[in-house]
Design an enzyme around this catalytic site. Structure first.
Site, PDB file in Angstrom:
ATOM      1  N   LYS A  14      26.416 -36.299  41.789  1.00  0.00           N
ATOM      2  CA  LYS A  14      26.950 -35.283  42.533  1.00  0.00           C
ATOM      3  C   LYS A  14      27.756 -34.444  41.942  1.00  0.00           C
ATOM      4  O   LYS A  14      27.997 -33.332  42.262  1.00  0.00           O
ATOM      5  CB  LYS A  14      27.250 -35.865  43.900  1.00  0.00           C
ATOM      6  CG  LYS A  14      26.236 -36.528  44.795  1.00  0.00           C
ATOM      7  CD  LYS A  14      25.036 -35.454  44.936  1.00  0.00           C
ATOM      8  CE  LYS A  14      24.269 -36.226  45.972  1.00  0.00           C
ATOM      9  NZ  LYS A  14      22.944 -35.091  46.255  1.00  0.00           N
ATOM     10  N   SER A  18      28.289 -34.327  47.631  1.00  0.00           N
ATOM     11  CA  SER A  18      28.928 -35.356  48.669  1.00  0.00           C
ATOM     12  C   SER A  18      30.219 -35.594  48.498  1.00  0.00           C
ATOM     13  O   SER A  18      30.874 -35.256  47.171  1.00  0.00           O
ATOM     14  CB  SER A  18      28.223 -36.832  48.047  1.00  0.00           C
ATOM     15  OG  SER A  18      28.758 -37.747  48.645  1.00  0.00           O
ATOM     16  N   TYR A  64      25.802 -42.535  41.567  1.00  0.00           N
ATOM     17  CA  TYR A  64      25.550 -41.490  42.629  1.00  0.00           C
ATOM     18  C   TYR A  64      26.689 -40.425  42.595  1.00  0.00           C
ATOM     19  O   TYR A  64      26.225 -39.596  42.627  1.00  0.00           O
ATOM     20  CB  TYR A  64      25.508 -42.099  43.924  1.00  0.00           C
ATOM     21  CG  TYR A  64      25.295 -41.309  45.106  1.00  0.00           C
ATOM     22  CD1 TYR A  64      24.263 -40.664  45.556  1.00  0.00           C
ATOM     23  CD2 TYR A  64      26.373 -40.975  45.949  1.00  0.00           C
ATOM     24  CE1 TYR A  64      23.970 -39.630  46.607  1.00  0.00           C
ATOM     25  CE2 TYR A  64      26.330 -40.037  46.906  1.00  0.00           C
ATOM     26  CZ  TYR A  64      25.075 -39.693  47.418  1.00  0.00           C
ATOM     27  OH  TYR A  64      25.081 -38.514  48.425  1.00  0.00           O
TER      28      TYR A  64
END
Ligand SMILES: NC(=O)c1ccc[n+]([C@@H]2O[C@H](COP(=O)([O-])OP(=O)(O)OC[C@H]3O[C@@H](n4cnc5c(N)ncnc54)[C@H](OP(=O)(O)O)[C@@H]3O)[C@@H](O)[C@H]2O)c1
Length: 233
Positions: free
Chosen positions: A158, A143, A154
């Site tokens: 990533k 991402s 998150y």
């Protein structure tokens, strides 16, 4: 046009969103597809779309939040008519939005289990076979998320995927098992939300590029699907 006939791809999280587009895009290149999601009934739409292509399909279901679920995905994908030549690690979850100063360990563990540990377990399961056959393409979804501390769980997951992809690529240097990571762009999906910049269909054809690389092509590299947004599909 480069085709992927006689290859098999496992696309995790292909019941909807970006994974569904990738499954259909790979099928358009003649690739046989193993569709994955947690529940069998959620795969119907993707399987219906795949009927438009002269490819074989197989199904793997499993919850990536548990070791047992990951083992089930590996077992079912391994039972497909062909070996996994292309592993598209697409499935992931967003984190709970919360101050970076108070996020608890349970949330780090929850997101890392799905976004990182499950991805690594799938690589460990299928990369040795790719090595033995002298062909493999592993693409891990990353991402471009930046400067959103409330979603640090998150974004850090990533970042772990990026580094793991580079290390795995180094493990297979010169063996034609190419490991790359792809940023799909901010897309209108359940995860990306309605306000995302682009419709989900725009992930093609860019998301196919790391799967279409010629033998011994680039590995350990970052790809951006949006770089190819204006290319003909
Ligand atoms: N959308 C964006 O803007 C964006 C931006 C950057 C990166 N990404 C990345 O792109 C990938 C796909 O995102 P998306 O937007 O398409 O997400 P999505 O619409 O939420 O779809 C997620 C997919 O993953 C599966 N999945 C979710 N949780 C799972 C679990 N616990 N176990 C097994 N499967 C699970 C879902 O299957 P079921 O629910 O059917 O089980 C679904 O097929 C992710 O890696 C994401 O981080 C997305």
């Amino acid at each position: 046009m480069k085709m992927l006939e006689n290859k098999w791809a496992l696309v995790t999280g292909s019941s909807r969103g970006i994974g569904q587009q990738i499954a259909w895009g790979l099928a358009g290149r003649g690739c046989n597809i193993i569709v994955h999601g947690r529940e069998r009934q959620n795969l119907d739409a993707t399987l219906a779309g795949l009927k438009a292509y002269p490819v074989q399909t197989a199904i793997a279901t499993g919850e990536l939040a548990s070791a047992a679920g990951v083992a089930q995905v590996i077992e079912q994908a391994s039972a497909a008519p062909g070996p996994v030549d292309i592993l598209y690690n697409n499935a992931a979850v967003q984190a709970r939005s919360e101050s970076i100063l108070t996020i608890d360990q349970a949330e780090w563990n929850r997101v890392f289990q799905i976004n990182v540990w499950a991805l690594m377990a799938l690589c460990q399961a299928f990369a040795p076979g790719m090595r033995a056959r002298g062909y493999g393409r592993i693409i891990n979804l990353t991402s471009g998320i930046a400067d959103q501390p409330n979603l640090a769980v998150y974004s850090v997951s990533k970042a772990a995927v990026d580094k793991y992809s580079r290390d795995l690529a180094a493990e297979f240097k010169g063996e034609n098992v190419l490991v790359n990571y792809l940023d799909p762009g901010w897309l209108q999906t359940d995860l990306g939300g309605k306000n995302a910049w682009f419709p989900v269909e725009t992930v093609l054809p860019g998301a196919l590029v790391p799967a279409l690389l010629e033998d011994n092509g680039p590995t350990g590299r970052f790809f951006s699907a949006m770089d190819f947004k204006y290319l003909e599909k």
